[in-house]
Design a protein around this motif. Structure first.
Motif, mmCIF file in Angstrom:
data_model
loop_
_atom_site.group_PDB
_atom_site.id
_atom_site.type_symbol
_atom_site.label_atom_id
_atom_site.label_comp_id
_atom_site.label_asym_id
_atom_site.label_seq_id
_atom_site.Cartn_x
_atom_site.Cartn_y
_atom_site.Cartn_z
ATOM 1 N N GLY A 1 0.816 -1.216 0.000
ATOM 2 C CA GLY A 1 0.000 0.000 0.000
ATOM 3 C C GLY A 1 0.844 1.258 0.000
ATOM 4 N N ALA A 2 1.886 1.294 0.836
ATOM 5 C CA ALA A 2 2.758 2.472 0.910
ATOM 6 C C ALA A 2 3.518 2.681 -0.397
ATOM 7 C CB ALA A 2 3.731 2.334 2.072
ATOM 8 N N ILE A 3 4.015 1.608 -0.981
ATOM 9 C CA ILE A 3 4.750 1.721 -2.242
ATOM 10 C C ILE A 3 3.823 2.189 -3.361
ATOM 11 C CG2 ILE A 3 5.926 0.383 -4.038
ATOM 12 C CD1 ILE A 3 7.185 -1.256 -1.736
ATOM 13 N N THR A 4 2.633 1.623 -3.419
ATOM 14 C CA THR A 4 1.670 2.022 -4.451
ATOM 15 C C THR A 4 1.302 3.497 -4.302
ATOM 16 O OG1 THR A 4 0.787 -0.213 -4.512
ATOM 17 C CG2 THR A 4 -0.603 1.525 -5.433
ATOM 18 N N LEU A 5 1.008 3.908 -3.084
ATOM 19 C CA LEU A 5 0.637 5.305 -2.850
ATOM 20 C C LEU A 5 1.794 6.242 -3.177
ATOM 21 C CD1 LEU A 5 -1.536 7.226 -1.906
ATOM 22 C CD2 LEU A 5 -0.706 6.905 0.426
ATOM 23 N N THR A 6 3.009 5.861 -2.799
ATOM 24 C CA THR A 6 4.179 6.691 -3.086
ATOM 25 C C THR A 6 4.378 6.847 -4.592
ATOM 26 O OG1 THR A 6 5.214 6.001 -1.028
ATOM 27 C CG2 THR A 6 6.652 6.935 -2.700
ATOM 28 N N HIS A 7 4.204 5.775 -5.339
ATOM 29 C CA HIS A 7 4.376 5.854 -6.798
ATOM 30 C C HIS A 7 3.268 6.660 -7.461
ATOM 31 C CE1 HIS A 7 7.948 3.488 -7.368
ATOM 32 N NE2 HIS A 7 7.484 2.607 -6.508
ATOM 33 N N LEU A 8 2.089 6.641 -6.885
ATOM 34 C CA LEU A 8 0.982 7.405 -7.462
ATOM 35 C C LEU A 8 1.080 8.900 -7.164
ATOM 36 C CD1 LEU A 8 -2.085 5.092 -6.788
ATOM 37 C CD2 LEU A 8 -1.080 5.655 -8.996
ATOM 38 N N GLN A 9 1.901 9.287 -6.175
ATOM 39 C CA GLN A 9 1.996 10.692 -5.789
ATOM 40 C C GLN A 9 2.355 11.595 -6.965
ATOM 41 O OE1 GLN A 9 1.085 12.050 -2.943
ATOM 42 N NE2 GLN A 9 0.694 10.108 -1.958
ATOM 43 N N HIS A 10 3.236 11.168 -7.841
ATOM 44 C CA HIS A 10 3.663 12.007 -8.958
ATOM 45 C C HIS A 10 2.951 11.674 -10.269
ATOM 46 C CE1 HIS A 10 6.959 13.050 -6.186
ATOM 47 N NE2 HIS A 10 6.780 14.216 -6.751
ATOM 48 N N SER A 11 1.885 10.921 -10.173
ATOM 49 C CA SER A 11 1.074 10.686 -11.367
ATOM 50 C C SER A 11 0.127 11.866 -11.524
ATOM 51 C CB SER A 11 0.271 9.384 -11.212
ATOM 52 O OG SER A 11 -0.781 9.572 -10.286
#
Length: 130
Positions: free
Chosen positions: A12-22
């Motif tokens: 969840g944390a990795i997914t959210l972190t990667h989505l931050q700059h989308s």
């Protein structure tokens, strides 16, 4: 478990972190958006609109933004945003601007005349030796 961390939490944390700059406008609504920072929160952080300046500094948790009054809750529908920096020529994200613009600004802000280092007074210098 992955290296001693709950696998679901890590994913969840990795997914959210990667989505931050989308550029996906994902919000967590008014309830969860006060505690967790979504990609929409992060887009507000990068906006050049004055009302968005100094907002949403956190990465996933909104606790410190709430404590320091910097939390900005994004609307459910995408807000019209512009990103980037003012100035920077015609290509503000080009490699030349990225490499050379900071030096140009530093050169413009340099002191006009460097002051000499302060010399210790004769009285203080004699007192320390005697």
């Amino acid at each position: 478990m992955i290296s001693g961390v709950n696998a679901l939490t890590m994913i969840g944390a990795i997914t959210l972190t990667h989505l931050q700059h989308s550029h996906l406008w994902v919000t967590f609504g008014p309830r969860w958006g006060r505690w967790l920072l979504s990609p929409a929160h992060h887009q507000i952080h990068h906006s050049i609109d004055v009302r968005h300046h100094n907002r949403n500094f956190g990465n996933t948790c909104a606790l410190f933004d709430r404590l320091f009054g910097t939390l900005y809750l994004p609307a459910a529908r995408r807000e019209p945003l512009r990103f980037g920096v003012e100035g920077g020529g015609t290509r503000p994200h080009g490699w030349r601007t990225a490499l050379f613009a900071p030096f140009g600004k530093a050169w413009a802000l340099r002191p006009r005349k460097l002051r000499p280092l302060a010399q210790p007074s004769a009285k203080r210098a004699n007192a320390s030796h005697g």
